[in-house]
Scaffold this active site. Structure first.
Site, short mmCIF file in Angstrom:
data_model
loop_
_atom_site.label_atom_id
_atom_site.label_comp_id
_atom_site.label_asym_id
_atom_site.label_seq_id
_atom_site.Cartn_x
_atom_site.Cartn_y
_atom_site.Cartn_z
N ASP A 67 17.58 33.52 67.04
CA ASP A 67 17.37 32.21 67.35
C ASP A 67 18.69 31.80 68.10
OD1 ASP A 67 19.21 31.79 65.30
OD2 ASP A 67 18.08 30.05 64.44
N SER A 68 19.49 32.81 68.32
CA SER A 68 20.74 32.41 69.27
C SER A 68 20.06 32.25 70.69
CB SER A 68 21.76 33.54 69.34
OG SER A 68 21.09 34.70 69.17
N ASP A 106 14.13 35.98 63.95
CA ASP A 106 14.39 35.09 63.27
C ASP A 106 13.49 33.95 62.94
OD1 ASP A 106 17.27 35.28 62.59
OD2 ASP A 106 18.17 34.58 64.30
N GLU A 205 28.01 36.25 58.25
CA GLU A 205 28.54 36.02 59.81
C GLU A 205 29.82 35.13 59.27
OE1 GLU A 205 25.81 34.04 62.51
OE2 GLU A 205 27.63 33.52 63.70
#
Ligand code: KIV
Length: 294
Positions: A67-68, A106, A205
């Site tokens: 979804d970046s 995502d 992350e």
């Protein structure tokens, strides 16, 4: 006119490919880690378009339609406004452009947190409409029952712990996590919970390196690090970061190219050629053939 299509019998894909390629599977990725060891690290990059997927696919084990894309493709300030429709459109493009990698899409913010049933609706739509193999969702202990619900119903899940960008409003920014003992203990508990719930891999992350190393040692499923540790069972980066598309380079990114500068040079050279009328040249024009005599 005849067009020869090579049918990829592993995917029933009627696109011409140099040779049929068998796609990696979720169990093959999960099985990379044996007795706590991963002999061959898992290579993952984000991809958002069919063409980029084609280019990355031969080199990767997994492609993540992250979804970046909200920030990278659409210029949004966070991932919070990314929709399921966007993820489905880009997920389908990446599946069409890839042959070998396991494609993971995502689930965006607001499409899975309310209940396991909501997550199943969203995830099953993503699998049906894109052809991807798995979904990824952010969150730890709280989401463990949801992960178990999906996995028991045939939806493979990658979990995401540590710095979880969809929670930016709650976290107050994108700083590395796990600095305090309490925070580190919570992230470890999150990782254990999602792995126990059946996630086949866990993205870690933006955490302190020793914590990512410790979690990797504790989980039987593979961990995939981003801003985490070389000890993780695999690594993932946002492809545009890795290619040098942005001026801002977070600490955890290595630029393997300087594509922004190369695009700038190419665009300047195109603009110069248009302005001095050297483009298009004769070789780039359709010139009518002289009429045959008689
Ligand atoms: O959305 C994304 O690209 C991700 C990676 C950074 C892991 O979640």
């Amino acid at each position: 006119m005849s067009t020869t299509f090579t049918l990829d019998t592993s995917t029933s894909r009627a696109h011409p490919v140099p040779e049929p390629v068998r796609r990696l599977t979720v169990p093959s990725i999960r099985g990379r880690k044996k007795n706590g060891e991963t002999a061959e690290p898992i290579v993952m990059l984000t991809a958002y378009t069919a063409r980029m997927a084609q280019l990355l696919d031969p080199h990767c084990d997994m492609l993540l339609v992250g979804d970046s894309l909200g920030q990278v493709i659409y210029g949004l300030d966070t991932t919070v406004r990314v929709t399921l429709d966007l993820m489905v459109a880009h997920g389908a493009a990446v599946v069409r452009g890839s042959y070998r990698s396991v494609v993971v899409v995502d689930l965006p913010f607001g499409t899975y947190e309310a209940s396991p049933e909501q997550a199943f609706e969203s995830a099953s739509r993503v699998l049906r409409e894109t052809g991807c193999a798995a979904v990824k969702l952010e969150g730890g202990e709280v989401l463990a029952p949801t992960i178990a619900f999906l996995v028991q119903r045939g939806i493979p899940v990658v979990a995401h712990v540590g710095l979880t960008p969809q929670a930016v409003n709650a976290l107050g920014g994108y700083g590395a996590r796990g600095r305090s003992e309490a925070e580190a203990a919570k992230i470890r508990a999150d990782a254990r919970a999602v792995a126990d719930a059946g996630a086949f891999a866990v993205v870690i992350e933006g955490v302190m390196e020793p914590l990512a190393r410790q979690i990797t040692g504790e989980l039987s499923c593979p961990t995939i690090g981003i801003g985490a540790s070389p000890a993780c069972d695999g690594q993932v980066l946002v492809v545009d970061d890795m290619l040098g598309m942005f001026e801002r380079v977070p600490r955890f990114v290595r630029r393997f190219d300087d594509l922004a500068a190369r695009i700038d040079t190419a665009a300047a050279s195109y603009a110069g050629a248009v302005r001095d009328r050297s483009f298009p040249g004769e070789a780039e024009l359709y010139i009518p053939k002289a009429k045959a005599a008689g």
